[in-house]
Design an enzyme around this catalytic site. Structure first.
Site, PDB file in Angstrom:
ATOM      1  N   HIS A 103      29.145  36.698  42.384  1.00  0.00           N
ATOM      2  CA  HIS A 103      28.812  38.224  42.348  1.00  0.00           C
ATOM      3  C   HIS A 103      27.113  38.164  42.194  1.00  0.00           C
ATOM      4  CE1 HIS A 103      32.904  38.810  41.211  1.00  0.00           C
ATOM      5  NE2 HIS A 103      32.559  40.245  41.279  1.00  0.00           N
ATOM      6  N   CYS A 112      34.952  31.298  43.718  1.00  0.00           N
ATOM      7  CA  CYS A 112      34.677  31.869  42.433  1.00  0.00           C
ATOM      8  C   CYS A 112      34.385  30.640  41.555  1.00  0.00           C
ATOM      9  CB  CYS A 112      36.114  32.409  42.133  1.00  0.00           C
ATOM     10  SG  CYS A 112      36.268  32.878  40.593  1.00  0.00           S
ATOM     11  N   GLU A 117      31.358  45.185  39.766  1.00  0.00           N
ATOM     12  CA  GLU A 117      32.539  45.593  40.365  1.00  0.00           C
ATOM     13  C   GLU A 117      32.666  47.065  40.311  1.00  0.00           C
ATOM     14  OE1 GLU A 117      35.379  44.073  41.508  1.00  0.00           O
ATOM     15  OE2 GLU A 117      34.304  42.161  41.767  1.00  0.00           O
ATOM     16  N   CYS A 150      27.623  32.308  40.139  1.00  0.00           N
ATOM     17  CA  CYS A 150      28.709  33.150  40.127  1.00  0.00           C
ATOM     18  C   CYS A 150      28.477  34.035  41.578  1.00  0.00           C
ATOM     19  CB  CYS A 150      28.747  34.269  38.872  1.00  0.00           C
ATOM     20  SG  CYS A 150      29.820  35.669  39.125  1.00  0.00           S
ATOM     21  N   ASP A 158      38.271  34.758  45.771  1.00  0.00           N
ATOM     22  CA  ASP A 158      37.413  35.270  44.699  1.00  0.00           C
ATOM     23  C   ASP A 158      38.370  36.253  43.602  1.00  0.00           C
ATOM     24  OD1 ASP A 158      34.765  35.136  43.246  1.00  0.00           O
ATOM     25  OD2 ASP A 158      34.860  37.305  43.444  1.00  0.00           O
ATOM     26  N   SER A 159      37.846  36.451  42.495  1.00  0.00           N
ATOM     27  CA  SER A 159      38.580  37.177  41.429  1.00  0.00           C
ATOM     28  C   SER A 159      38.275  38.550  42.007  1.00  0.00           C
ATOM     29  CB  SER A 159      37.928  36.794  40.077  1.00  0.00           C
ATOM     30  OG  SER A 159      36.614  37.170  40.110  1.00  0.00           O
TER      31      SER A 159
END
Ligand code: DGL
Length: 270
Positions: free
Chosen positions: A196, A70, A162, A194, A7-8
């Site tokens: 997240h 991701c 984040e 997404c 994942d990013s």
């Protein structure tokens, strides 16, 4: 034997958590490109470069199969990677297809022609790059006909998560849901496109209302990975140890990850 989860940043931990519960015998190597997150506002070339560099690092850890957990990397780089970059003895899979298979009530890996499905109005929440790529609509069109998709680019949500600013993330989610509802007042289903966003799933569900079915990827990806590994057992690589790698600050990333997963997670420098 290990499988990579990329994942990013931290969002892919929602997928890691689900696959670990589903496949406790598989050591997973998690790679968070935290130094370069968010991907959701980058160009496709940039995302291709960052993702391939990260995946190469996971090959070195003994992963022959890497899941791009991701959506942004799946949308912007996966097809190019599969067509021109992935070596013949390795595999890289994305997270759109399991989600679309679930939405269109297909068996995992069913590649039959597109057909009419029950759901007609779908809201897609994703990063600006994922929305601009139209990759979700493209994959959906291979499998279903007559589905109206309204996409909402959720700027700012990944950065807030984040940074651990969940109050800001919640406010942004509510305003993105309002914006979506102005364009599509009564979606039947909503896709959290997404990794997240499952961390904000309750807020999405509350803002959308109880009548909207919210599809979150983590469990769907876990089910489809389990099916894939049963069909392709050789793709479990040679690595033997689970690992958490980050391009960011390992201490800061470990603390955030521990907060999200509610168990101690120790990242090391990639
Ligand atoms: N978590 C990633 C996704 O699923 C993207 C977040 C980002 O880096 O913008 O789309």
């Amino acid at each position: 034997m290990s499988v990579g989860i990329f994942d990013s940043g931290l969002g892919g931990l929602t997928v890691l958590d689900a696959v670990t519960k589903r496949l406790p015998e598989v050591p997973f190597v998690y790679f968070g490109d935290n130094a370069h997150t968010p991907y959701g506002v980058r160009t496709s070339d940039d995302i291709f470069g960052l993702t391939t560099r990260s995946v190469e690092r996971m090959w070195e850890e003994g992963c022959d199969l890497v899941i791009l957990a991701c959506n942004t990397a799946s949308a912007a780089a996966l097809r190019r990677m599969q067509e021109s970059w992935v070596p013949h003895d390795k595999r890289v899979l994305g997270v759109f297809v399991p989600l679309i298979e679930a939405l269109t009530e297909r068996q995992w890996g069913d590649n039959s022609p597109p057909r009419e499905v029950a759901v007609k109005h779908v809201a897609l929440f994703a990063t600006p790059t994922t929305v601009a790529s139209r990759a979700f609509q493209r994959e959906l069109a291979f499998r279903a006909i007559g589905v109206d998709v309204e996409a909402q680019a959720c700027g700012g949500v990944v950065d807030a998560i984040e940074e651990g600013d969940m109050i800001l993330a919640e406010a942004l989610v509510r305003s993105h849901v309002e914006a979506l509802k102005r364009k599509m007042p009564s979606p039947e289903a909503a896709i959290l496109g997404c990794t997240h966003y499952p961390l904000m799933e309750e807020v999405f569900q509350e803002a959308l209302g109880p009548e909207v079915a919210v599809y979150s990827q983590a469990r769907l990806v876990a089910d489809s990975l389990s099916d894939y590994l049963t069909r392709h057992p050789a793709m479990i690589g040679t690595g033997t140890r689970p690992a958490f790698l980050t391009t960011g600050n390992p201490r800061k990333v470990s603390d955030r990850a521990t907060q999200f997963l509610r168990r101690r997670i120790e990242f090391t420098a990639a």
